[in-house]
Enzyme design. Structure first.
Site, short mmCIF file in Angstrom:
data_model
loop_
_atom_site.label_atom_id
_atom_site.label_comp_id
_atom_site.label_asym_id
_atom_site.label_seq_id
_atom_site.Cartn_x
_atom_site.Cartn_y
_atom_site.Cartn_z
N TYR A 48 0.84 -1.18 0.00
CA TYR A 48 0.00 0.00 0.00
C TYR A 48 0.88 1.24 0.00
O TYR A 48 1.91 1.29 0.67
CB TYR A 48 -0.90 0.01 1.24
CG TYR A 48 -1.85 1.18 1.33
CD1 TYR A 48 -2.87 1.33 0.38
CD2 TYR A 48 -1.74 2.11 2.35
CE1 TYR A 48 -3.75 2.41 0.46
CE2 TYR A 48 -2.62 3.18 2.43
CZ TYR A 48 -3.62 3.32 1.49
OH TYR A 48 -4.48 4.39 1.56
N ASP A 62 -0.92 15.74 6.27
CA ASP A 62 -1.81 15.10 5.29
C ASP A 62 -3.08 15.93 5.13
O ASP A 62 -4.16 15.55 5.59
CB ASP A 62 -2.14 13.67 5.77
CG ASP A 62 -2.99 12.90 4.78
OD1 ASP A 62 -2.99 13.26 3.59
OD2 ASP A 62 -3.67 11.95 5.21
N ASP A 89 -3.14 5.44 -2.56
CA ASP A 89 -4.09 6.43 -2.08
C ASP A 89 -4.04 7.64 -3.02
O ASP A 89 -3.05 8.36 -3.08
CB ASP A 89 -3.68 6.84 -0.66
CG ASP A 89 -4.54 7.92 -0.05
OD1 ASP A 89 -5.46 8.42 -0.73
OD2 ASP A 89 -4.29 8.28 1.11
N ASP A 91 -6.16 10.18 -2.89
CA ASP A 91 -6.88 11.30 -2.25
C ASP A 91 -8.24 11.54 -2.91
O ASP A 91 -8.99 10.61 -3.11
CB ASP A 91 -6.01 12.56 -2.25
CG ASP A 91 -4.92 12.52 -1.19
OD1 ASP A 91 -4.93 11.60 -0.37
OD2 ASP A 91 -4.05 13.41 -1.20
N HIS A 116 -7.50 4.26 -4.76
CA HIS A 116 -8.80 4.66 -4.20
C HIS A 116 -8.93 6.17 -4.22
O HIS A 116 -7.97 6.91 -4.05
CB HIS A 116 -9.04 4.06 -2.81
CG HIS A 116 -8.08 4.47 -1.74
ND1 HIS A 116 -8.08 5.72 -1.15
CD2 HIS A 116 -7.10 3.77 -1.11
CE1 HIS A 116 -7.16 5.77 -0.21
NE2 HIS A 116 -6.53 4.61 -0.18
N GLU A 118 -11.51 9.31 -2.76
CA GLU A 118 -12.41 9.52 -1.63
C GLU A 118 -13.41 10.64 -1.88
O GLU A 118 -13.30 11.38 -2.86
CB GLU A 118 -11.61 9.80 -0.37
CG GLU A 118 -10.82 11.09 -0.41
CD GLU A 118 -9.73 11.13 0.63
OE1 GLU A 118 -9.72 12.07 1.43
OE2 GLU A 118 -8.87 10.22 0.64
N CYS A 126 -6.63 14.15 6.97
CA CYS A 126 -6.49 12.77 7.44
C CYS A 126 -7.84 12.22 7.87
O CYS A 126 -8.62 12.89 8.56
CB CYS A 126 -5.50 12.71 8.61
SG CYS A 126 -5.37 11.09 9.37
N ARG A 161 -13.45 5.35 -1.67
CA ARG A 161 -13.38 5.53 -0.22
C ARG A 161 -14.44 6.54 0.19
O ARG A 161 -14.60 7.58 -0.46
CB ARG A 161 -12.00 6.04 0.17
CG ARG A 161 -11.93 6.54 1.62
CD ARG A 161 -10.54 6.96 2.00
NE ARG A 161 -10.58 8.03 3.00
CZ ARG A 161 -9.51 8.54 3.60
NH1 ARG A 161 -8.31 8.07 3.31
NH2 ARG A 161 -9.62 9.52 4.47
N GLU A 191 -14.06 4.51 5.59
CA GLU A 191 -13.05 5.01 6.51
C GLU A 191 -13.61 5.26 7.89
O GLU A 191 -14.78 5.61 8.06
CB GLU A 191 -12.44 6.29 5.95
CG GLU A 191 -11.40 6.96 6.82
CD GLU A 191 -10.15 6.12 7.07
OE1 GLU A 191 -10.29 4.99 7.59
OE2 GLU A 191 -9.05 6.60 6.76
N ASN A 213 -9.09 -0.23 7.18
CA ASN A 213 -7.88 0.55 7.47
C ASN A 213 -7.51 0.34 8.93
O ASN A 213 -8.16 0.87 9.83
CB ASN A 213 -8.14 2.03 7.18
CG ASN A 213 -6.93 2.90 7.47
OD1 ASN A 213 -5.84 2.39 7.72
ND2 ASN A 213 -7.13 4.21 7.45
#
Length: 299
Positions: A48, A62, A89, A91, A116, A118, A126, A161, A191, A213
């Site tokens: 990952y 983040d 990731d 974002d 992914h 989101e 985050c 996500r 998440e 996660n």
């Protein structure tokens, strides 16, 4: 020697096959290419690339400060170093729906097996911090539709996500997960779930793989792989674990050097030079080099 023996297309195909089978796929987060090779050697099923780790590696929080170019470059460096599939990731897709489509193609070129996207507002934060905000459902669906439409390799995994659990509750998260699957998501990443029962609820509601996660110091408990598998989870990520271990040990090592004036007491806690050389495959490079230059030119 050098890079992966498999093409990105082959890694994507194998990742799809593993997801279609039984069992749980474990994907620790790699903070650099060498750690990805270690993850493979230790017998895990995938790698990952965490947006939080890429940000931290650059000394940034983040909060959406990293760019597509920065994340794709690190993903490429990591993905090419291992035969394992790499999930990255991405974002919020780095912008509007058209940006999400470009993100997909850029990540395809980087050699990842999946990514992914989101539903947080852009810029994001985050997923385990308070005060998050998510976009409306229509915008979230457009991101996923654009990502799916932008895909050129049908085996590239497009994962959606959703962070809506922390904003509007579990029922909203389940409803949004179902809608994201209808929009084209191949898998879902709910998440900040707070317990196994919440993962079970999402897994029952959709007919695609669900990701858990297991990040430290977050909203939920750290469940075992067996517990997650029994709850219907198909993929688990440990996104920041290796970075936290490495930085924690680095801080303790610097304290020791500062206090004693030498690293002598740290030697037993270090990766030995021979182990590093073995992981890098020095012998393979040496053999290749001698084979290349072990010839004579006929005259």
């Amino acid at each position: 020697m050098l890079y992966s023996t498999l093409t990105p297309a082959e890694k994507r195909r194998r990742f799809r096959e593993r997801l279609a089978g039984d069992g749980l796929l474990r994907l620790p987060g790699a903070f650099n290419p060498l750690s990805a090779r270690l993850i493979e050697r230790k017998g895990f099923e995938g790698v990952y690339v965490s947006g939080a780790v890429v940000s931290a590696d650059l000394g940034l929080p983040d909060i959406g400060l990293t760019t597509l170019t920065e994340v794709a470059q690190r993903a490429h460096q990591i993905a090419r170093m291992t035969d394992l599939p790499t999930l990255v990731d991405a974002d919020t897709g780095f912008g509007e729906p058209m940006n999400a489509a470009r993100t997909v193609q850029t990540m395809e070129d980087a050699g990842v097996a999946g990514l992914h996207i989101e539903d947080q507002v852009n810029p994001k934060r985050c997923g385990h911090l308070d005060g998050k905000a998510v976009v409306d459902l229509d915008t979230a669906l457009k991101r996923i539709r654009a990502a799916a439409d932008g895909r050129r390799d049908p085996d590239l995994l497009i994962m959606a996500r959703t962070d809506v659990r922390a904003v509007d509750g579990l029922a909203a998260a389940v409803d949004r997960a179902k809608a994201l699957v209808d929009a084209g998501a191949d898998a879902v990443f709910p998440e900040a779930m707070t317990g196994l029962d919440e993962f079970e609820a999402v897994a029952r509601a959709v007919d695609v793989p669900v990701l858990a996660n297991m990040t430290e110091f977050g909203k939920g408990r750290l469940h075992t792989a067996d517990q997650l598998r029994d709850a219907g989870v198909r993929v688990v990520i440990y996104p920041v674990t290796l970075l936290r271990l490495a930085m924690g040990e680095a801080a303790r090592g610097l304290d020791e050097i500062s206090a004693s004036g030498t690293q002598e007491a740290l030697l037993t806690r270090m990766q030995h030079r021979s182990d590093l050389y073995d992981l890098i495959d020095y012998q393979g490079y040496s053999t290749f080099d001698s084979n290349v230059f072990d010839f004579t030119v006929e005259r």
